[in-house]
Every structure is written in C-alpha cells, then in structure tokens.
Motif scaffolding. Structure first.
Motif, PDB file in Angstrom:
ATOM      1  N   THR A   1     -35.024 -34.365  -2.452  1.00 19.21           N
ATOM      2  CA  THR A   1     -36.238 -35.152  -2.280  1.00 19.21           C
ATOM      3  C   THR A   1     -35.989 -36.078  -1.101  1.00 19.21           C
ATOM      4  OG1 THR A   1     -36.670 -35.077  -4.650  1.00 19.21           O
ATOM      5  CG2 THR A   1     -37.808 -36.789  -3.380  1.00 19.21           C
ATOM      6  N   PHE A   2     -36.837 -35.992  -0.083  1.00 16.92           N
ATOM      7  CA  PHE A   2     -36.623 -36.769   1.137  1.00 16.92           C
ATOM      8  C   PHE A   2     -37.508 -37.999   1.171  1.00 16.92           C
ATOM      9  CE2 PHE A   2     -35.037 -32.617   2.236  1.00 16.92           C
ATOM     10  CZ  PHE A   2     -33.844 -32.936   2.836  1.00 16.92           C
ATOM     11  N   LYS A   3     -36.953 -39.058   1.714  1.00 15.50           N
ATOM     12  CA  LYS A   3     -37.672 -40.319   1.899  1.00 15.50           C
ATOM     13  C   LYS A   3     -37.379 -40.808   3.315  1.00 15.50           C
ATOM     14  CE  LYS A   3     -39.661 -44.240   0.563  1.00 15.50           C
ATOM     15  NZ  LYS A   3     -41.044 -44.378   0.772  1.00 15.50           N
ATOM     16  N   LEU A   4     -38.433 -41.007   4.087  1.00 19.75           N
ATOM     17  CA  LEU A   4     -38.320 -41.591   5.420  1.00 19.75           C
ATOM     18  C   LEU A   4     -38.515 -43.087   5.281  1.00 19.75           C
ATOM     19  CD1 LEU A   4     -38.063 -41.138   8.499  1.00 19.75           C
ATOM     20  CD2 LEU A   4     -40.557 -40.853   8.543  1.00 19.75           C
ATOM     21  N   ASP A   5     -37.662 -43.859   5.905  1.00 16.63           N
ATOM     22  CA  ASP A   5     -37.722 -45.319   5.872  1.00 16.63           C
ATOM     23  C   ASP A   5     -37.604 -45.874   4.448  1.00 16.63           C
ATOM     24  OD1 ASP A   5     -38.197 -45.224   8.665  1.00 16.63           O
ATOM     25  OD2 ASP A   5     -40.355 -45.050   8.321  1.00 16.63           O
TER      26      ASP A   5
ATOM     27  N   GLU B   1     -30.877 -34.212  -7.333  1.00 15.86           N
ATOM     28  CA  GLU B   1     -31.624 -34.258  -8.590  1.00 15.86           C
ATOM     29  C   GLU B   1     -31.230 -35.430  -9.475  1.00 15.86           C
ATOM     30  OE1 GLU B   1     -28.203 -31.485  -8.598  1.00 15.86           O
ATOM     31  OE2 GLU B   1     -30.032 -31.524  -7.427  1.00 15.86           O
ATOM     32  N   GLN B   2     -30.044 -36.018  -9.250  1.00 17.11           N
ATOM     33  CA  GLN B   2     -29.635 -37.217  -9.989  1.00 17.11           C
ATOM     34  C   GLN B   2     -30.054 -38.513  -9.287  1.00 17.11           C
ATOM     35  OE1 GLN B   2     -27.187 -34.574  -9.706  1.00 17.11           O
ATOM     36  NE2 GLN B   2     -27.979 -33.959 -11.690  1.00 17.11           N
ATOM     37  N   GLY B   3     -30.695 -38.389  -8.133  1.00 14.32           N
ATOM     38  CA  GLY B   3     -31.129 -39.560  -7.388  1.00 14.32           C
ATOM     39  C   GLY B   3     -30.067 -40.144  -6.482  1.00 14.32           C
ATOM     40  N   ALA B   4     -28.964 -39.416  -6.303  1.00 11.76           N
ATOM     41  CA  ALA B   4     -27.884 -39.888  -5.421  1.00 11.76           C
ATOM     42  C   ALA B   4     -28.178 -39.487  -3.979  1.00 11.76           C
ATOM     43  CB  ALA B   4     -26.548 -39.306  -5.863  1.00 11.76           C
ATOM     44  N   VAL B   5     -27.690 -40.295  -3.039  1.00 14.95           N
ATOM     45  CA  VAL B   5     -27.821 -39.981  -1.614  1.00 14.95           C
ATOM     46  C   VAL B   5     -26.977 -38.743  -1.332  1.00 14.95           C
ATOM     47  CG1 VAL B   5     -27.376 -40.780   0.735  1.00 14.95           C
ATOM     48  CG2 VAL B   5     -28.252 -42.380  -0.980  1.00 14.95           C
ATOM     49  N   ALA B   6     -27.639 -37.663  -0.916  1.00 12.85           N
ATOM     50  CA  ALA B   6     -26.960 -36.397  -0.678  1.00 12.85           C
ATOM     51  C   ALA B   6     -27.015 -35.963   0.782  1.00 12.85           C
ATOM     52  CB  ALA B   6     -27.578 -35.308  -1.548  1.00 12.85           C
TER      53      ALA B   6
ATOM     54  N   LEU C   1     -33.806 -41.182   7.511  1.00 12.16           N
ATOM     55  CA  LEU C   1     -34.279 -40.147   6.601  1.00 12.16           C
ATOM     56  C   LEU C   1     -33.164 -39.903   5.584  1.00 12.16           C
ATOM     57  CD1 LEU C   1     -36.356 -37.898   5.881  1.00 12.16           C
ATOM     58  CD2 LEU C   1     -35.075 -36.415   7.466  1.00 12.16           C
ATOM     59  N   VAL C   2     -33.498 -40.002   4.305  1.00 14.57           N
ATOM     60  CA  VAL C   2     -32.508 -39.814   3.247  1.00 14.57           C
ATOM     61  C   VAL C   2     -32.969 -38.699   2.325  1.00 14.57           C
ATOM     62  CG1 VAL C   2     -31.316 -40.895   1.290  1.00 14.57           C
ATOM     63  CG2 VAL C   2     -31.818 -42.244   3.326  1.00 14.57           C
ATOM     64  N   GLY C   3     -32.035 -37.819   1.991  1.00 16.78           N
ATOM     65  CA  GLY C   3     -32.275 -36.782   0.999  1.00 16.78           C
ATOM     66  C   GLY C   3     -31.540 -37.147  -0.282  1.00 16.78           C
ATOM     67  N   TYR C   4     -32.279 -37.172  -1.382  1.00 13.77           N
ATOM     68  CA  TYR C   4     -31.703 -37.506  -2.690  1.00 13.77           C
ATOM     69  C   TYR C   4     -31.567 -36.230  -3.522  1.00 13.77           C
ATOM     70  CZ  TYR C   4     -33.010 -42.273  -1.430  1.00 13.77           C
ATOM     71  OH  TYR C   4     -33.146 -43.483  -0.782  1.00 13.77           O
TER      72      TYR C   4
END
Length: 174
Positions: free
Chosen positions: A4-8, A68-73, A63-66
C-alpha cells in the motif's frame, strides 16, 4: 499480497524508525543506496535528517510502501530539479525494497507508484535516476521502461581499488 503506497506520509517516530531500519537493512544486504556495508541506524540518520529538510522545504516528496502488517517495506524520494533550465524533470533516488520482500514484485510496484507520483508534479516530463554500476540494478530499471542515457566511469568509489560507474537513466512521461 501487495504494498500500500502513500505519497507524502505524515513524518512521525514510527515512519522515521521504519525508514531508518529499512535503509540500514537494505545497505547491509548489499543494496546500493548511498552507503556501503556495514552500517548502523546511526550511520544513516544524518542522511535522513537531510532528507527531512528537503521534505519540509517542499523540494522533495517521500513515497512509502507499507506491507500487509503496516511496516515500511519500500521507499523512494522524488526531488524537483533545482536548475532553472531543467525543471521539466525530477530525480528519483534512494529507491529501496526491504530484503525480506524482494522477489515478490514489490520493486515493480514501487517503480509504478513512483511514476504515478511523478505525474502529480506540475510540468514534469521525465524521471531521472542514477544507479551504481556492477550491481545489475540498471537491468531492473530498464525492464521498468527507463533508458540508459549515460555512464561516468569510476565515479563511485565503494572501497579503495573498487570504483564503479555512475549510470544515468531516464523515463519519459509522455
């Protein structure tokens, strides 16, 4: 399973610790992201602090990809080009996927998410990145649509007597 990606994302202690751990683990697994192993979180921290300054000034986006456990991957930084004649392209750098997640297609997901993120920058026509020769990562970027546009021999010194090429790659966005 997908990221799951989140920008900013909001920069909080959990994100900070996640990025620092990711960066440390990637370097220590042989990843070419600005350091050579072995490193500790304390070695990486000054570089992270520099990135925080760029983020706060609006020159850089994270840009961060998390997983399935919500960890920074996975992460990538996108930075506006500061040169007044080159404002039509951005830099992509510190592109990382945690070693535990490699081989799952997350690198391709990250590159696609970075391309989508780049399209949110007004007036951007291309993404530019550089990578360290001798790692094979240039073949990965080429498989994601990036074209090699230059090489600088012996530009990166990873150890005495071990100099690598700096490979420049470009992805047009039109």
């Amino acid at each position: 399973m997908t990221l799951t990606f989140k920008l900013d994302p909001v920069i909080d202690p959990a994100l900070r610790d996640g990025v620092l751990t990711l960066w440390t683990d990637v370097v220590n697994a042989g990843g070419a992201v600005g350091f050579v192993p072995p490193v500790t979180v304390d070695d990486i921290r000054p570089e992270w602090l520099g990135r925080l300054t760029e983020l706060s000034e609006g020159r850089t986006r994270l840009l961060v990809g998390y997983d399935e456990q919500g960890a920074v991957a996975a992460t990538a930084f996108l930075t506006r080009n500061g040169h007044r004649l080159m404002k039509h392209w951005i830099w992509l750098y510190v592109v990382m996927v945690h070693p535990h997640h490699q081989g799952k297609g997350y690198g391709r997901e990250l590159m696609a998410a970075a391309e989508d993120a780049a399209r949110t920058f007004e007036g951007i026509e291309a993404i530019r990145l550089t990578c360290r020769g001798g790692t094979g990562v240039d073949r990965f970027y080429a498989s994601c649509g990036y074209k090699e546009v230059g090489r600088v021999p012996d530009a990166i010194r990873v150890a005495p007597g071990d100099d690598r090429e700096d490979i420049m790659m470009l992805l047009p966005l039109h």
